[in-house]
Write a protein that holds these residues in place. Structure first.
Motif, short mmCIF file in Angstrom:
data_model
loop_
_atom_site.label_atom_id
_atom_site.label_comp_id
_atom_site.label_asym_id
_atom_site.label_seq_id
_atom_site.Cartn_x
_atom_site.Cartn_y
_atom_site.Cartn_z
N GLU A 96 0.85 -1.24 0.07
CA GLU A 96 -0.08 0.12 0.14
C GLU A 96 0.84 1.27 0.07
O GLU A 96 0.71 2.27 -0.74
N GLY A 97 1.88 1.05 0.67
CA GLY A 97 2.78 2.41 0.79
C GLY A 97 3.43 2.69 -0.50
O GLY A 97 3.56 3.68 -0.92
N ALA A 98 3.85 1.38 -1.19
CA ALA A 98 4.44 1.77 -2.59
C ALA A 98 3.50 2.33 -3.46
O ALA A 98 3.86 3.06 -4.46
N ARG A 99 2.24 1.96 -3.53
CA ARG A 99 1.17 2.38 -4.37
C ARG A 99 0.96 3.94 -4.22
O ARG A 99 0.49 4.80 -5.02
N THR A 100 0.98 4.23 -2.72
CA THR A 100 0.63 5.49 -2.61
C THR A 100 1.58 6.61 -2.61
O THR A 100 1.38 7.71 -2.25
#
Length: 925
Positions: A96-100
């Protein structure tokens, strides 16, 4: 783990970990330049984690993964001992962090924006894990971590102060760019410790080396290893690798000096690749220039950037005082530069060097590497650099400069000037090399683009290669130019005339006659005057015979000479003048001196030409092994096919020497080699005919020999070079006539030769006397042969002396004077062995009486000058009355001298006089 000079750093890390285990979290920032052992220290520390009561969690930054969001943090999470539920939750947070992750919209913001809740959650996982296990979090090369990971690590570092965590980060001093916030953030924390790793000291390098190759090798080479590595452990280790490779290749033989090989070069490249791209670029520019001057202009960057890169390269141990510590480092860097960048850098370097007033050699070297000349000044710079290189003896560099100038020059007339320079330069390496340019120059002359002295150079080159018709056209073209010639052309033509007279006599008719002193007045340079004087001296010797005043002038010329671009003709003419004048003893030391100079200047063509002259000198000294050695050297340095018409020089000396030593099979091999027909229109052809005739005579083909000798004499007469000092063809023809049963013809030839000889020509005079003796009765022969022995001894020709002594032995045998024959036979054999032709079988006495034993050479040293003179004549077979007449003393005085001589030498009779007396002080009549 073998960490050299890292004990203090390791102890500091262990102390931080001990605090962390007790709940006092710590952070360490390990810094240093490339390859100083940061990674090895961290890995070694991580390996001890369990022993020290902690759990290692590791990650490594990479330049290629810099744009992978949360990549480094993902490594840490994956390396952590999480339960399944925690790992699943952590992976979801990472995804999720990489996507955001969104790029920053403001240049003021140091890194991309990451959701704070995700950062908090990920760091909380590690903090909670530390409650169960004390953690050692290790991130190597953190300067290459992605920005999102750096944000999380910064967040974590602020919160480990009261956790059981020690976080250790390593970075290279040169690696920080826009991410300096991370370093700043860490160092402002009170629980953070900075650990700086310095390069190894001299003692550290010695310790590193000793652990691998032993203390003895370490003590012998440690200073060199330190100087070349600059204390960089990677570079020092690579030098040890090179040393071990040498030991393996040599079977354990210890090298005499420092070995710097491929391993060191690869380690240099490894250091550069670990750093920022700017470091590699600066290193390449430095390798191109050789020094730091103009480096910023070459690369098109600011001076501050270059200074910073040079500092890092120096600290890393690659540079010292702005230059690579070893040429192998520069070579390795240059090997990595692609051809396009190579040419661009060198072209720009040439422009900068020219603008700064650097030497033309420096500018030309860059142009040569660029392979192209764009600037209008480029061709003239290359020409000037070539002239300098020729003066300094760097002939191959000069040829390279001129070839590029020739290729890039667009003005045809100027191009022909360059071509002429190129012909001269290539000639110094191999006379065959310029042959490809001769047709181009001849065509240019027909079009009017080659004039003056350049045309003379062309004519001489054509003559060397036997292209006589083309050479005649060039000379006639020069004649047609008449009074329009400049002073340089007049100079070359004036010098060419005596040179042609001595070397290519038939072509003298094609050269316009000079007007003597008027034309000589056009010669203004000292070098040109020396060339002319030497050529005139050679022509004078070959047309008028030797004169002492000419010989003195020749030696004055040689004393003022050095082997530069224009002096080889001077040296060659002067040496040949001395040699043909019967002064080989004076020519030999000069020839040896100039040969050594030619070798130092790396001028193969000159070495070969001087070796050929030295072989001719050795032949006239009767040194047949020496003649063979020098002639073979001449033909090895320049292959036989490249000698052109001049091949007759070294080839004839070799044939004469081999024939004299009885090596007929070897002679046959050389006589089978084709020689140019044009050679027989030159002085070299005379020598070849003479040598071939001597071989035919030695192998019992007197008719063939006589034909060669007579042809040689016919040419010498036609060319008005019929002097005994050049080729004594009449005496050889006389010997052939004797073999053919024509004693009257032989006598006429020998007497004619005698009439042509004088006091200044003892060698041909002595040879003629020997042949004259062969046509007379026994009593006449004795007197003539003894005179021949004296003449040949004074001339210094040991081979001809051995032949005269051998003939004298035969005469004494025929007269029944076997004691005298035995005494002379011993000397004849000693001389024959000395000049390399072995024993003289026909001189062995018929009664079996051996030659007198030869006392040690130093025995003669106890004799006075008067006693020696008497003993020399007595040893040569003269009676007491004859000795008294020759020395203008009484017979009683002769007897007294001989009595004292016998007593001093511990002998009892004349026959026991040592043969070494033959080579003592010269006999004076």
């Amino acid at each position: 783990m073998s960490l050299v000079e890292r004990d203090e750093a390791l102890a500091s890390l262990e102390g931080l970990l001990a605090n962390a285990v007790m709940g006092k979290g710590r952070v360490a920032l390990v810094s240093g330049t490339v390859a100083t052992g940061k990674s090895e220290l961290l890995h070694g520390f991580a390996e001890q984690a369990l022993e020290l009561g902690a759990l290692p969690v590791t990650a490594t930054g990479s330049r290629v993964e810099r744009d992978l969001p949360l990549g480094v943090l993902r490594q840490l999470i994956q390396d952590s001992p999480l339960v399944a539920e925690e790992r699943e939750r952590a992976m979801a947070l990472l995804d999720e962090g990489a996507r955001t992750v969104t790029p920053s919209g403001s240049q003021a913001e140091p890194l991309d924006h990451v959701d704070a809740q995700i950062v908090h959650a990920l760091c909380t996982l590690l903090l909670e894990l530390s409650e169960r296990y004390p953690l050692m979090i290790v991130v190597d090369d953190v300067q290459h971590a992605d920005r999102a990971s750096l944000l999380c690590l910064s967040y974590l570092s602020r919160r480990v102060r009261f956790a059981r965590i020690v976080a250790v980060f390593s970075h290279s001093d040169h690696g920080w760019s826009s991410e300096t916030f991370f370093q700043t953030e860490l160092l402002r924390q009170p629980h953070c410790r900075r650990i700086q790793l310095a390069p190894l000291s001299r003692a550290g390098v010695m310790s590193l080396v000793a652990r691998r190759v032993g203390k003895e090798a370490a003590e012998r080479f440690s200073e060199d290893w330190y100087a070349v590595s600059g204390g960089n452990p990677l570079l020092a280790g690579a030098l040890v690798d090179d040393y071990e490779d040498f030991l393996h290749a040599s079977g354990g033989e210890t090298p005499a000096e420092l070995v710097v090989g491929d391993r060191y070069g690869q380690a240099v490249l490894s250091c550069l690749r670990r750093g920022e791209p700017q470091m590699l670029r600066v290193a390449r520019g430095l390798a191109i220039l050789g020094g730091p001057d103009s480096l910023a202009q070459l690369l098109g960057v600011g001076p501050a950037s270059v200074i910073r890169a040079l500092h890092f390269l120096t600290v890393a141990g690659l540079l010292a005082l702005g230059r690579f510590r070893h040429e192998a480092a520069r070579t390795a860097v240059l090997a990595e530069v692609d051809s396009g960048e190579w040419a661009d850098l060198h072209r720009r370097a040439a422009e900068l060097a020219h603008e700064s007033g650097a030497s033309t050699t420096t500018v030309a070297d860059h142009l040569l590497q660029a392979g192209r000349v764009d600037a209008p000044w480029g061709v003239s710079v290359l020409e000037d650099a070539a002239r300098n290189a020729l003066r300094e003896g760097r002939v191959e560099s000069a040829v390279a400069y001129l070839r590029l100038a020739w290729r890039e020059c667009v003005d045809e007339q100027h191009r022909m000037k360059i071509t002429t320079m190129l012909v001269r330069a290539e000639w110094r390496i191999n006379p065959a090399a310029p042959a490809g340019h001769l047709a181009e120059l001849a065509e240019a002359m027909q079009r009017g683009h080659l004039r003056g002295s350049d045309a003379v150079v062309l004519a001489r080159a054509l003559l060397w290669h036997g292209r006589f018709e083309d050479a005649r056209d060039v000379l006639e073209h020069l004649n047609e130019s008449g009074g329009g010639m400049d002073s340089e052309t007049v100079t070359e033509l004036v010098i060419a005339r005596p040179w042609l007279r001595a070397t290519h006599p038939p072509f003298l008719a094609h050269l316009q006659k000079t007007t003597g002193e008027q034309d000589r007045a056009a010669i203004v340079s000292v070098t040109a005057n020396r060339r002319l004087d030497a050529a005139l001296a050679l022509a004078d010797v070959l047309t008028r015979g030797p004169r002492e005043e000419v010989m003195d002038a020749v030696e004055r010329i040689l004393r003022g000479c050095r082997l530069d671009e224009m002096s080889m003709d001077t040296v060659e003419s002067a040496l040949l003048a001395l040699t043909y004048a019967g002064r080989p003893d004076r020519a030999a030391p000069w020839c040896d001196l100039f040969s050594a100079e030619a070798s130092a200047l790396q001028a193969p063509s000159r070495q070969a030409r001087l070796a050929a002259i030295r072989a001719e000198i050795a032949v006239r000294q009767g040194d047949m092994p020496g003649a063979e050695h020098h002639a073979r050297a001449a033909l090895d340095i320049i292959p036989l096919s490249s000698w052109g018409v001049a091949v007759g020089g070294p080839l004839s000396s070799l044939i004469l020497a081999l024939t004299a030593m009885g090596k007929y099979d070897a002679v046959h091999e050389y006589l089978d080699q084709p020689v140019p027909d044009a050679m027989f229109r030159t002085r070299y052809g005379l020598h070849y005919l003479h040598a071939r005739g001597r071989y035919s005579l030695a192998t019992d083909h007197p008719a063939l020999a006589l034909r060669d000798f007579q042809r040689c004499g016919e040419l010498m007469g036609r060319w008005e070079l019929d002097v005994p000092g050049l080729v004594a063809w009449r005496t050889d023809a006389a010997e052939a006539c004797l073999r053919l049963g024509r004693p009257e013809q032989a006598r006429q030839l020998a007497e004619e030769q005698l009439r042509r000889c004088g006091p200044a020509t003892p060698r041909p005079h002595g040879i003629a006397m020997r042949l004259t003796a062969a046509t007379g009765n026994a009593r006449q022969r004795t007197t003539l042969l003894r005179q021949a022995v004296e003449l040949l001894q004074s001339a210094g020709d040991r081979y001809e002396l051995s032949r005269a002594l051998s003939d004298l032995v035969k005469v004494y045998q025929d007269l029944g004077e076997y004691r005298r024959a035995g005494m002379i036979a011993g000397r004849a054999q000693a001389v024959a062995r000395e000049c390399g032709v072995g024993s003289v079988s026909r001189a062995v006495p018929r009664d079996g009486a051996g030659a007198a034993a030869t006392p040690p050479a130093e025995s003669g040293a106890v004799l006075s000058d008067a006693e020696r003179r008497v003993a020399v004549l007595a040893a040569a077979g003269y009676t007491n009355r004859e000795i008294a007449g020759k020395l203008y003393i009484t017979i009683s005085t002769v007897e007294q001298h001989l009595t004292r001589t016998y007593r001093k030498l511990n002998i009892t009779r004349r026959a026991d006089l040592p043969s070494s007396l033959e080579f003592g002080s010269p006999v004076t009549a």
